[in-house]
Design a protein around this motif. Structure first.
Motif, PDB file in Angstrom:
ATOM      1  N   GLU A  72      36.869  35.533  31.869  1.00 33.88           N
ATOM      2  CA  GLU A  72      38.119  34.797  31.732  1.00 33.88           C
ATOM      3  C   GLU A  72      37.829  33.342  32.073  1.00 33.88           C
ATOM      4  OE1 GLU A  72      41.161  36.488  34.138  1.00 33.88           O
ATOM      5  OE2 GLU A  72      41.264  38.380  33.013  1.00 33.88           O
ATOM      6  N   GLY A  73      37.700  32.531  31.052  1.00 34.15           N
ATOM      7  CA  GLY A  73      37.351  31.132  31.270  1.00 34.15           C
ATOM      8  C   GLY A  73      35.955  31.025  31.845  1.00 34.15           C
ATOM      9  N   THR A  74      35.869  30.400  32.981  1.00 31.69           N
ATOM     10  CA  THR A  74      34.559  30.247  33.641  1.00 31.69           C
ATOM     11  C   THR A  74      34.278  31.358  34.637  1.00 31.69           C
ATOM     12  OG1 THR A  74      35.553  28.858  35.359  1.00 31.69           O
ATOM     13  CG2 THR A  74      34.680  27.741  33.405  1.00 31.69           C
ATOM     14  N   GLN A  75      35.222  32.275  34.801  1.00 24.26           N
ATOM     15  CA  GLN A  75      35.079  33.352  35.775  1.00 24.26           C
ATOM     16  C   GLN A  75      34.820  34.687  35.082  1.00 24.26           C
ATOM     17  OE1 GLN A  75      35.318  33.141  39.275  1.00 24.26           O
ATOM     18  NE2 GLN A  75      35.206  30.924  38.930  1.00 24.26           N
ATOM     19  N   TYR A  76      34.097  35.530  35.757  1.00 21.10           N
ATOM     20  CA  TYR A  76      33.892  36.907  35.312  1.00 21.10           C
ATOM     21  C   TYR A  76      34.748  37.814  36.202  1.00 21.10           C
ATOM     22  CZ  TYR A  76      29.935  35.128  32.665  1.00 21.10           C
ATOM     23  OH  TYR A  76      29.152  34.425  31.785  1.00 21.10           O
ATOM     24  N   VAL A  77      35.503  38.719  35.559  1.00 19.22           N
ATOM     25  CA  VAL A  77      36.497  39.527  36.260  1.00 19.22           C
ATOM     26  C   VAL A  77      36.220  41.010  36.032  1.00 19.22           C
ATOM     27  CG1 VAL A  77      38.965  40.066  36.492  1.00 19.22           C
ATOM     28  CG2 VAL A  77      38.228  37.704  36.059  1.00 19.22           C
ATOM     29  N   GLY A 124      31.235  36.198  44.843  1.00 24.35           N
ATOM     30  CA  GLY A 124      32.493  36.610  44.257  1.00 24.35           C
ATOM     31  C   GLY A 124      33.526  36.944  45.309  1.00 24.35           C
ATOM     32  N   THR A 125      34.744  37.169  44.838  1.00 17.55           N
ATOM     33  CA  THR A 125      35.881  37.447  45.703  1.00 17.55           C
ATOM     34  C   THR A 125      36.506  38.780  45.298  1.00 17.55           C
ATOM     35  OG1 THR A 125      36.330  35.082  45.935  1.00 17.55           O
ATOM     36  CG2 THR A 125      38.093  36.593  46.543  1.00 17.55           C
ATOM     37  N   LEU A 126      36.777  39.634  46.302  1.00 19.68           N
ATOM     38  CA  LEU A 126      37.355  40.958  46.055  1.00 19.68           C
ATOM     39  C   LEU A 126      38.723  41.044  46.715  1.00 19.68           C
ATOM     40  CD1 LEU A 126      37.121  43.952  45.101  1.00 19.68           C
ATOM     41  CD2 LEU A 126      36.084  44.440  47.335  1.00 19.68           C
ATOM     42  N   PHE A 134      42.243  46.894  42.291  1.00 22.49           N
ATOM     43  CA  PHE A 134      41.363  45.874  42.840  1.00 22.49           C
ATOM     44  C   PHE A 134      41.025  44.853  41.738  1.00 22.49           C
ATOM     45  CE2 PHE A 134      38.502  48.989  41.027  1.00 22.49           C
ATOM     46  CZ  PHE A 134      37.529  48.227  40.404  1.00 22.49           C
ATOM     47  N   ARG A 135      40.637  43.663  42.187  1.00 22.33           N
ATOM     48  CA  ARG A 135      40.223  42.596  41.269  1.00 22.33           C
ATOM     49  C   ARG A 135      39.034  41.879  41.889  1.00 22.33           C
ATOM     50  NH1 ARG A 135      42.398  39.379  37.082  1.00 22.33           N
ATOM     51  NH2 ARG A 135      41.608  37.234  37.061  1.00 22.33           N
ATOM     52  N   LEU A 136      37.931  41.834  41.126  1.00 21.22           N
ATOM     53  CA  LEU A 136      36.721  41.150  41.552  1.00 21.22           C
ATOM     54  C   LEU A 136      36.494  39.944  40.653  1.00 21.22           C
ATOM     55  CD1 LEU A 136      34.021  40.826  43.085  1.00 21.22           C
ATOM     56  CD2 LEU A 136      33.041  42.516  41.515  1.00 21.22           C
TER      57      LEU A 136
END
Length: 383
Positions: A72-77, A124-126, A134-136
């Motif tokens: 998603e954009g510059t982030q991996y989810v 990363g952030t969890l 959950f969302r990483l």
């Protein structure tokens, strides 16, 4: 008179309360064992049996796969739900799980509260929500999913699988038969011997009777552990070694002092006129013993039978010493200790079930014959 009556009434209330307390103290462990026998291991380990009707906080581990990661954009989810893990879903058959805490380390499975964003050591952030979602998020591609630990409230669960495991265990039926094979003769033999000895010590005059009575009382305080090794050596020397005959004789020897003491105290309190009248009529000592003494001594005989049966049925130490170690000779206590306890040391549900199955027969015997217990124990205390 009113004061005396009041004191008597107060005494009765105190006695009733004391009896109720003693009964509860005796029953509570049995009730707890019975309830635990229907619970699962994890719930037993995390809450007492009295909390069985309520939810229990248990710790789980979810291994998240990285297959569903997207950019998603510059982030991996990477998103998902922890309750979709098959091992966790098994504990929540009605999809009613709720996360109370989560963590990223096994040593701290409840480190964070739901909704808290935590930094992962791999980057990363969890974030984990109370419903298990959950969302990483990571700035780098997610090649490997994290391992997430969580604490969740599980509903109370009861099962019959524990009883199925114990009752269908390999060799349990044989162990039950072996226990009866040991217990029944080991209860009858000392009663037969002690009854003759008690009659002789109570009603027959012969030199050294007082010394024998004192010796019987003294043997009551001798711990059986002192005699195990010498007695086993004697059994080996005479050729009976580790066998059912050997354990019968061992239990007979260990039970005789109490048996003779109880029966002698009861027989000495029987009416002398009956025995003297029988002798005047020409009855022999054997006839007096079989036709008068034994029928009148039934409460004392039943009292000792209860003690001896409970002792031999629940015995582990003597069975380990005087029976062969093979599976064909195992009694239930040895079977539970060696097989169920040895291989399932942390499976408390199985152990509670095995213990309750083991005490079922002694409980039946006790409640069937308990009305004779007090009468036998009080033998000779009142003239």
């Amino acid at each position: 008179m009113d004061n005396i009556a009041g004191q008597n009434q107060g005494g009765k209330i105190a006695v009733n309360i004391t009896v109720i307390i003693l009964v509860l103290l005796w029953l509570l462990p049995t009730i707890g064992l019975f309830v635990s026998s229907f619970r699962e291991r994890d719930q037993i380990s995390n809450s007492g049996w009295w909390q069985a009707p309520f939810s229990v906080d248990l710790n789980f581990r979810a291994r998240v796969a990285a297959d569903g990661a997207r950019q998603e954009g510059t982030q991996y989810v990477l998103e998902g739900n922890l309750f979709d893990d098959p091992e966790i879903a098994e504990a929540f058959p009605e999809d009613n799980g709720s996360v109370s805490a989560f963590g990223t380390r096994a040593v701290a499975p409840d480190e964070f509260t739901p909704g808290t964003a935590t930094e992962l050591r791999s980057g990363g952030t969890l974030t984990v929500q109370a419903d298990g979602s959950f969302r990483l998020e990571s700035a780098e591609p997610i090649d490997r999913g994290p391992t997430i630990y969580l604490a969740a409230e599980t509903p109370p669960r009861f099962t019959l699988l524990n009883y199925d495991t114990v009752l269908n265990a390999n060799g349990m039926d044989r162990a039950f038969i072996n226990t009866l094979t040991v217990t029944i003769p080991a209860t009858i033999i000392p009663i037969l011997i002690a009854a003759f000895a008690a009659y002789a010590l109570a009603w027959m005059d012969f030199p050294g009777r007082g010394v024998l009575i004192a010796a019987v009382v003294g043997l009551l305080v001798v711990p059986l552990q002192l005699a195990l090794v010498p007695l086993l050596k004697l059994h080996t020397d005479i050729g009976i070694g580790q066998s059912f005959l050997g354990i019968w004789l061992a239990h007979t020897g260990f039970g005789l002092p109490l048996a003779v003491y109880l029966l002698r105290n009861y027989m000495v309190g029987l009416p002398r006129d009956i025995i003297e009248g029988a002798k005047v009529d020409g009855a022999t000592d054997f006839q007096i013993f079989t036709k008068i003494i034994l029928p009148l001594s039934f409460p004392a005989l039943a009292s000792f039978a209860i003690f001896q049966f409970l002792w031999t049925w629940n015995d582990l130490l003597v069975a380990k010493v005087f029976l062969p170690s093979g599976a064909e000779s195992q009694v239930m206590t040895v079977k539970i200790a060696d097989d169920l306890l040895g291989s399932r040391g942390g499976d408390w549900g199985i152990l509670a079930t095995a213990a309750f199955v083991s005490i079922a027969v002694p409980l039946i015997v006790f409640f069937t014959m308990q009305r004779y217990l007090v009468r036998g124990l009080l033998a000779g205390s009142v003239k």
